[in-house]
Design a protein around this motif. Structure first.
Motif, short mmCIF file in Angstrom:
data_model
loop_
_atom_site.label_atom_id
_atom_site.label_comp_id
_atom_site.label_asym_id
_atom_site.label_seq_id
_atom_site.Cartn_x
_atom_site.Cartn_y
_atom_site.Cartn_z
N MET A 13 9.53 1.00 -0.69
CA MET A 13 10.04 1.85 -1.66
C MET A 13 9.73 3.21 -1.59
N ASP A 14 10.63 4.20 -1.93
CA ASP A 14 9.93 5.71 -1.94
C ASP A 14 10.00 6.21 -3.43
N TYR A 15 9.66 7.61 -3.61
CA TYR A 15 9.68 8.20 -4.68
C TYR A 15 10.85 8.10 -5.79
N ARG A 16 11.71 7.96 -5.25
CA ARG A 16 13.46 7.71 -5.93
C ARG A 16 13.57 6.41 -6.42
N GLY A 17 12.54 5.40 -5.87
CA GLY A 17 12.96 3.86 -6.20
C GLY A 17 13.97 3.23 -5.35
N GLU A 18 14.22 4.13 -4.28
CA GLU A 18 15.15 3.37 -3.26
C GLU A 18 14.31 2.25 -2.43
N VAL A 19 14.98 1.22 -1.93
CA VAL A 19 14.34 0.26 -1.19
C VAL A 19 14.87 0.11 0.03
N ALA A 20 14.01 -0.29 0.99
CA ALA A 20 14.48 -0.60 2.24
C ALA A 20 13.64 -1.76 2.96
N ALA A 21 14.20 -2.64 3.87
CA ALA A 21 13.96 -3.72 4.48
C ALA A 21 14.20 -3.62 5.83
N GLU A 22 13.25 -3.85 6.88
CA GLU A 22 13.63 -4.31 8.17
C GLU A 22 12.76 -5.64 8.74
N HIS B 134 0.74 -1.29 0.10
CA HIS B 134 0.11 0.12 0.08
C HIS B 134 0.86 1.08 -0.06
N LEU B 135 0.29 2.27 -0.67
CA LEU B 135 0.99 3.72 -0.64
C LEU B 135 0.70 4.43 0.85
N ASP B 136 1.52 4.93 1.61
CA ASP B 136 1.10 5.43 2.62
C ASP B 136 0.97 6.95 2.59
N GLY B 137 0.71 7.71 3.97
CA GLY B 137 0.31 8.99 3.79
C GLY B 137 1.61 10.02 3.18
N GLN B 138 2.99 9.24 3.25
CA GLN B 138 4.21 10.03 3.21
C GLN B 138 4.57 9.80 1.71
N GLY B 139 3.93 9.04 0.84
CA GLY B 139 4.40 8.70 -0.43
C GLY B 139 5.48 7.41 -0.40
N ILE B 140 5.32 6.76 0.32
CA ILE B 140 6.17 5.57 0.55
C ILE B 140 5.23 4.28 0.26
N TRP B 141 5.70 3.33 -0.91
CA TRP B 141 5.17 1.99 -0.80
C TRP B 141 5.62 1.21 0.12
N ARG B 142 4.66 0.65 1.15
CA ARG B 142 4.94 -0.22 2.21
C ARG B 142 4.41 -1.68 1.94
N GLY B 143 5.31 -2.60 2.42
CA GLY B 143 4.45 -4.13 2.53
C GLY B 143 5.35 -5.06 3.13
N ARG B 144 4.84 -6.36 3.27
CA ARG B 144 5.55 -7.19 3.87
C ARG B 144 6.10 -8.30 2.73
N ALA B 145 7.49 -8.96 3.07
CA ALA B 145 7.86 -10.06 2.06
C ALA B 145 8.58 -10.99 2.68
N GLN B 146 8.97 -12.16 2.34
CA GLN B 146 9.69 -13.12 2.83
C GLN B 146 10.99 -12.92 2.05
N HIS B 147 12.20 -13.11 3.21
CA HIS B 147 13.38 -13.39 2.54
C HIS B 147 14.43 -14.03 3.55
N ALA B 148 15.09 -15.16 3.03
CA ALA B 148 15.71 -15.98 3.79
C ALA B 148 15.00 -16.31 5.14
N GLY B 149 13.69 -16.94 4.86
CA GLY B 149 12.95 -17.40 5.98
C GLY B 149 12.22 -16.67 6.73
N ARG B 150 12.48 -15.19 6.71
CA ARG B 150 11.99 -14.23 7.73
C ARG B 150 11.01 -13.34 6.98
N THR B 151 10.13 -12.91 7.78
CA THR B 151 9.03 -12.10 7.19
C THR B 151 9.67 -10.33 7.48
#
Length: 102
Positions: free
Chosen positions: A93-102, A71-88
């Motif tokens: 992703m922001d307007y520049r195409g930069e990706v973050a995971a935590e 979903h697109l949040d109120g700050q213009g950042i796309w947010r979601g959940r994903a699996q990676h290496a067995g962890r959720t």
């Protein structure tokens, strides 16, 4: 011998910077061609024009092939959940195409 002398003189007379200028420089990449979006970048709020499909494709490129609750949040950042290496993980992703995971 007389033909060689002018060539030697020319070689000595031309400054090193002129010789370096004739060598091909490494190509400069346009901003869109630069590698960006390394996971861990700080996401910046802004007017985001990416579609959900584009975000899913970009996240897949970054190692998150299946994203849920995107979903697109109120700050213009796309947010979601994903699996990676067995962890959720929470991904974004922001307007520049930069990706973050935590």
């Amino acid at each position: 011998m007389m033909r060689v002398l002018p060539l030697i003189f020319l070689t000595l007379a031309v400054p090193g910077s002129a010789l370096a200028a004739s060598e091909p420089a490494s190509p400069t990449l346009a901003p869109a061609e630069r590698a960006h979006g390394a996971v861990g970048k700080r996401l910046e709020p802004g007017a985001n024009s990416f579609t959900a499909a584009q975000v899913r494709a970009r996240l897949a490129e970054m190692g998150f092939p299946e994203v849920v609750d995107l979903h697109l949040d109120g700050q213009g950042i796309w947010r979601g959940r994903a699996q990676h290496a067995g962890r959720t993980l929470s991904v974004g992703m922001d307007y520049r195409g930069e990706v973050a995971a935590e």
